[in-house]
Design an enzyme around this catalytic site. Structure first.
Site, short mmCIF file in Angstrom:
data_model
loop_
_atom_site.label_atom_id
_atom_site.label_comp_id
_atom_site.label_asym_id
_atom_site.label_seq_id
_atom_site.Cartn_x
_atom_site.Cartn_y
_atom_site.Cartn_z
N GLU A 176 -11.50 -2.16 -2.67
CA GLU A 176 -10.88 -1.39 -1.60
C GLU A 176 -9.90 -0.38 -2.19
O GLU A 176 -9.78 -0.23 -3.39
CB GLU A 176 -10.18 -2.31 -0.61
CG GLU A 176 -9.09 -3.18 -1.19
CD GLU A 176 -8.59 -4.23 -0.19
OE1 GLU A 176 -9.19 -4.40 0.88
OE2 GLU A 176 -7.58 -4.89 -0.50
N ASP A 223 0.82 -1.22 0.00
CA ASP A 223 0.00 0.00 0.00
C ASP A 223 0.85 1.27 0.00
O ASP A 223 0.65 2.16 0.83
CB ASP A 223 -0.95 0.00 1.22
CG ASP A 223 -1.54 -1.36 1.51
OD1 ASP A 223 -1.81 -2.10 0.55
OD2 ASP A 223 -1.75 -1.68 2.70
#
Length: 334
Positions: free
Chosen positions: A209, A26
């Site tokens: 997401e 991420d």
């Protein structure tokens, strides 16, 4: 023989050092002066610095311990802070982050603030502003993780967030960008079908997401990750995109389908060398656009690696990536 053995060992060590890449999940990036910084999911939020976006120096962690509120919001919190987002606003750096239990909506999003990203500066000091919002099982059907903040044309900050459950949400922030603006107005900007009778404590198959909104030439581009991360050879992570003229949407894909109704045009997916690609961010540095993401390397037991790809645009104004750049870009861990 001893000399030959020593040379062989040195050669192996040299090769290993050269081959070592930055392992991140991420990733988000910022530039201060001539230095780039990458922040990543990890114990206390791990981060790295570089002057060329290729050679990266480990800089430790943002939180020496854990946010004071973390265990209350997420009782199973294990010290790994998820999915940071870094923004520069009014002369300070805002680092948004989330805490959670894996696969649960016992989650919260907070923000910490610093005057500089340089850990060697005398002004370097992260000051946590606490929790912005929280998701609670039995009350909410959305997940308070994966924050990303974007500024609209009027200078207001908006935070996109969410994972699985009811999809990706958008809420306006207050003027200092540490709380939600009042009265609170929430919008669903992207979602995937969640079958009826799916248990509330399950994310279900609505695999979406990691929202990231990038402004370019009059559009807001919403990137989202579909599929599953973190599953080694079973990872199915890939990135889709839509765009809107207004930060609040609707975000439409290339066919005109609203992302809030399951739309999303494929931007990049995994291949034989990289099993999954996802949870991206995007930036303009010195007039060039970059797509920052992590990918799982097949040849290294599906370990996650940093990828920074050139992002170009087609004649209709849609982002374009070159799949071959996944192999071309190699980070080096110093």
């Amino acid at each position: 023989m001893k000399y030959a053995a020593a040379v062989a060992v040195a050669a192996c060590l040299g090769f290993s050092a050269q081959a070592a890449q930055v392992g991140v999940h991420d990733p988000v990036m910022a530039k201060e002066g001539n230095t780039y910084y990458v922040f990543s999911t990890g114990p206390g939020i791990t981060f790295y610095s570089s002057t060329n976006m290729k050679d990266w120096k480990p800089e430790g962690r943002v939180f020496p311990g854990q946010p004071a509120w973390a265990k209350k919001a997420a009782p199973s919190f294990d010290g790994h802070i998820w999915a940071p987002d870094v923004q520069h606003y009014k002369g300070k750096y805002y680092l948004y982050y989330s805490v959670s239990g894996f696969g649960k909506i016992t989650s919260g999003i907070g923000v910490t603030v610093n005057k500089t990203l340089d850990p060697r500066s005398p002004e370097y000091k992260w000051e946590d502003q606490g929790m912005i919002l929280q998701s609670v099982p039995g009350r909410d059907n959305w997940n308070a993780i994966d924050p990303n903040v974007v500024e609209d044309g009027k200078g207001s900050g908006w935070m996109a967030f969410g994972s699985f459950w009811g999809g990706l949400k958008l809420a306006k922030l207050n003027d200092d960008r540490t709380k939600l603006a009042e009265p609170q107005e929430w919008r669903t900007i992207a979602r995937r079908e969640r079958p009826a009778f799916t248990a509330d404590d399950s994310g279900g198959p609505a695999e979406i997401e990691a929202p990231y909104i990038f402004k370019k030439d009059g559009y807001y581009y919403l990137f989202a990750s579909w599929g599953l991360c973190c599953q080694k050879e079973k990872s199915t992570y890939h990135v889709v995109v839509g765009r809107a003229h207004d930060v609040t949407g609707p975000y439409l894909d290339k066919s005109g389908k609203d992302m809030a109704a399951g739309g999303g045009s494929l931007l990049i997916a995994g291949d034989k060398d990289w099993q999954g690609v996802g949870h991206n961010s995007a930036y303009t540095f010195d007039g060039k656009d970059y797509f920052v993401t992590h990918a799982y390397e097949t040849a290294d037991k599906y370990q996650q690696k940093l990828k920074i790809l050139d992002m170009k645009w087609d004649k209709d104004g849609w982002p374009v990536l070159d799949q071959r750049d996944l192999n071309r870009y190699q980070s080096h861990l110093q």
